[in-house]
Design a protein around this motif. Structure first.
Motif, mmCIF file in Angstrom:
data_model
loop_
_atom_site.group_PDB
_atom_site.id
_atom_site.type_symbol
_atom_site.label_atom_id
_atom_site.label_comp_id
_atom_site.label_asym_id
_atom_site.label_seq_id
_atom_site.Cartn_x
_atom_site.Cartn_y
_atom_site.Cartn_z
ATOM 1 N N ASP A 8 33.319 31.580 98.131
ATOM 2 C CA ASP A 8 34.184 31.782 98.845
ATOM 3 C C ASP A 8 35.450 31.663 97.892
ATOM 4 N N TRP A 9 34.881 30.666 97.473
ATOM 5 C CA TRP A 9 36.864 30.363 96.681
ATOM 6 C C TRP A 9 35.969 31.458 94.908
ATOM 7 N N ASP A 10 34.756 31.205 94.444
ATOM 8 C CA ASP A 10 34.301 31.946 94.092
ATOM 9 C C ASP A 10 34.542 33.438 93.259
ATOM 10 N N ALA A 11 34.903 33.894 94.834
ATOM 11 C CA ALA A 11 35.469 35.037 95.083
ATOM 12 C C ALA A 11 36.892 34.836 94.883
ATOM 13 N N LEU A 12 37.420 34.312 95.600
ATOM 14 C CA LEU A 12 38.784 34.342 95.431
ATOM 15 C C LEU A 12 39.061 33.570 93.837
ATOM 16 N N ARG A 13 38.556 33.361 93.032
ATOM 17 C CA ARG A 13 39.192 32.431 91.862
ATOM 18 C C ARG A 13 38.920 34.089 90.517
ATOM 19 N N ALA A 14 37.345 34.889 91.208
ATOM 20 C CA ALA A 14 37.947 35.775 90.137
ATOM 21 C C ALA A 14 38.536 37.456 91.260
ATOM 22 N N LEU A 15 38.764 37.212 92.059
ATOM 23 C CA LEU A 15 39.607 37.818 92.817
ATOM 24 C C LEU A 15 41.409 37.792 92.009
ATOM 25 N N HIS A 16 41.698 36.552 91.972
ATOM 26 C CA HIS A 16 42.819 36.138 91.491
ATOM 27 C C HIS A 16 43.440 36.720 90.225
ATOM 28 N N GLN A 17 42.129 36.440 88.950
ATOM 29 C CA GLN A 17 42.168 36.358 87.785
ATOM 30 C C GLN A 17 41.528 38.350 87.377
ATOM 31 N N VAL A 18 41.471 39.190 88.689
ATOM 32 C CA VAL A 18 41.359 40.636 88.224
ATOM 33 C C VAL A 18 42.848 40.843 88.245
ATOM 34 N N LEU A 19 43.343 40.161 89.606
ATOM 35 C CA LEU A 19 44.914 40.542 89.931
ATOM 36 C C LEU A 19 45.518 40.273 88.952
ATOM 37 N N THR A 20 46.105 38.785 88.001
ATOM 38 C CA THR A 20 46.604 38.536 87.189
ATOM 39 C C THR A 20 46.822 40.077 86.475
ATOM 40 N N GLY A 21 45.641 40.362 85.470
ATOM 41 C CA GLY A 21 46.054 41.350 84.196
ATOM 42 C C GLY A 21 47.227 42.713 85.769
ATOM 43 N N PHE A 22 47.411 42.886 86.785
ATOM 44 C CA PHE A 22 47.559 44.213 87.017
ATOM 45 C C PHE A 22 48.995 43.729 87.254
ATOM 46 N N ASP A 23 49.560 42.452 87.792
ATOM 47 C CA ASP A 23 50.499 42.113 88.349
ATOM 48 C C ASP A 23 51.153 42.158 86.815
ATOM 49 N N VAL A 24 50.664 41.305 85.864
ATOM 50 C CA VAL A 24 51.010 41.413 84.678
ATOM 51 C C VAL A 24 51.783 43.091 84.243
ATOM 52 N N THR A 25 50.609 43.526 84.105
ATOM 53 C CA THR A 25 50.853 45.365 83.794
ATOM 54 C C THR A 25 52.564 45.736 84.423
ATOM 55 N N THR A 26 52.615 45.269 86.060
ATOM 56 C CA THR A 26 53.333 45.824 86.956
ATOM 57 C C THR A 26 54.753 45.431 86.213
ATOM 58 N N THR A 27 55.067 43.759 85.600
ATOM 59 C CA THR A 27 56.143 43.446 84.957
ATOM 60 C C THR A 27 56.675 44.494 83.903
ATOM 61 N N ILE A 28 55.606 44.854 83.303
ATOM 62 C CA ILE A 28 55.711 45.490 81.668
ATOM 63 C C ILE A 28 56.269 46.698 82.553
ATOM 64 N N VAL A 29 55.618 47.528 82.925
ATOM 65 C CA VAL A 29 56.154 49.009 83.217
ATOM 66 C C VAL A 29 57.533 48.689 84.442
ATOM 67 N N SER A 30 57.898 47.765 84.940
ATOM 68 C CA SER A 30 58.925 47.551 85.525
ATOM 69 C C SER A 30 60.507 48.211 85.624
ATOM 70 N N ALA A 31 60.799 49.110 86.371
ATOM 71 C CA ALA A 31 62.032 49.706 86.329
ATOM 72 C C ALA A 31 62.876 48.838 85.750
ATOM 73 N N SER A 32 62.918 47.370 85.999
ATOM 74 C CA SER A 32 64.032 47.068 85.848
ATOM 75 C C SER A 32 64.161 47.387 84.768
ATOM 76 N N HIS A 33 63.580 46.876 84.162
ATOM 77 C CA HIS A 33 63.074 46.573 81.899
ATOM 78 C C HIS A 33 63.573 47.869 81.590
ATOM 79 N N TYR A 34 63.321 49.237 82.109
ATOM 80 C CA TYR A 34 63.705 50.700 82.040
ATOM 81 C C TYR A 34 61.905 50.506 80.360
#
Length: 285
Positions: free
Chosen positions: A40-66
């Motif tokens: 379970d912990w391995d699955a959570l670490r894998a999920l966290h690693q994948v979602l980190t990329g999406f989180d950073v991508t969301t920050t880049i294309v956030s409308a607050s940064h135009y």
């Protein structure tokens, strides 16, 4: 939330495995159900690693940064590289990356038209902050698209200049004679011959040469604004593409927000406001 859970893994394991006095059977069973095994912990670490990329991508294309189209292209490209990489990954991470990559490609194919994808390629090609990060395949595609655009522009400019050159005045007002007598005489000869000055300027450098000079000049650490303020006169055709593609926002959030603000300002209590006042209030807002 996942990162905080992983950060306190030892604490969580200690709580769910500790034998507390005074607990009922039902409470003990709930603690057992809350326990996480190593998988379970391995699955959570894998999920966290994948979602980190999406989180950073969301920050880049956030409308607050135009963000512009080049920013969205960079974010999508980097995210795909993260999902494609397969070094030292567990079976959970491999599965999650493959699944996320498939859904990402499906989303792009469904929601981004071919014209939008070409626009992002052009914007990334013309932006010094993303130009040097393009893959060889994307660079070749962008180069070909830009060449086609410049050839179309040259054809359109040539035909329009040839058509309108016969209607140019044979004498210019004195207020417009800001160049030397020699240049004025050359322009006068061109007008008498039915040749427009814009056509001569377009012939002075071909589209292929302009692109070649651009690819050499863009190998710099300058920002987008610094580069094009410096070279806006050097690449007249490419500047037209910059104005057409590089200033297009990556999302419609800013424009939708402007309409919402406009609807609030131009309510019935302010129905007598002029259009000029409305524009100024939108800018101040």
């Amino acid at each position: 939330m996942i990162d905080r859970l992983l950060e306190h893994q030892n604490l969580v394991d200690h709580i769910v495995r500790r034998k507390f006095d005074g607990l009922t059977v039902c409470q003990k069973n709930r603690l057992k159900l809350a326990a996480l095994n190593p998988d379970d912990w391995d699955a959570l670490r894998a999920l966290h690693q994948v979602l980190t990329g999406f989180d950073v991508t969301t920050t880049i294309v956030s409308a607050s940064h135009y963000p512009a189209l080049s920013d969205s292209f960079c974010a999508i490209t980097k995210l795909r590289q993260i999902l494609i990489s397969n070094t030292d990954q567990s079976r959970y991470l491999e599965f999650l990356k493959t699944t996320a990559l498939n859904y990402l490609d499906m989303y792009i194919e469904k929601h981004l038209s071919k014209g939008q994808q070409k626009g992002m390629l052009i914007a990334a090609f013309l932006d010094p902050e993303t130009h040097n990060d393009m893959s060889q395949d994307d660079f070749s595609k962008a180069m070909e698209i830009v060449k086609q655009k410049l050839e179309q522009m040259s054809t359109t400019t040539s035909s329009s200049t040839t058509t309108t050159s016969s209607f140019l005045p044979l004498s210019l007002p004195t207020s417009q004679m800001t160049f030397s007598k020699k240049d004025a005489a050359k322009q006068r000869m061109n007008q008498l011959a039915g040749i427009g000055m814009n056509l001569l300027n377009d012939r002075s450098i071909t589209a292929a040469v302009e692109i070649s000079l651009f690819t050499n000049a863009i190998k710099t650490n300058q920002s987008f604004k610094e580069f094009w303020v410096t070279h806006n006169q050097s690449f007249p055709r490419l500047v037209t593409l910059v104005r057409r593609y590089s200033i297009v926002p990556a999302t419609s959030v800013a424009s939708e927000s402007a309409f919402s603000v406009c609807g609030f300002i131009a309510r019935k209590q302010r129905s007598s406001s002029s259009s000029r006042t409305l524009r100024q209030l939108l800018v101040l807002k």
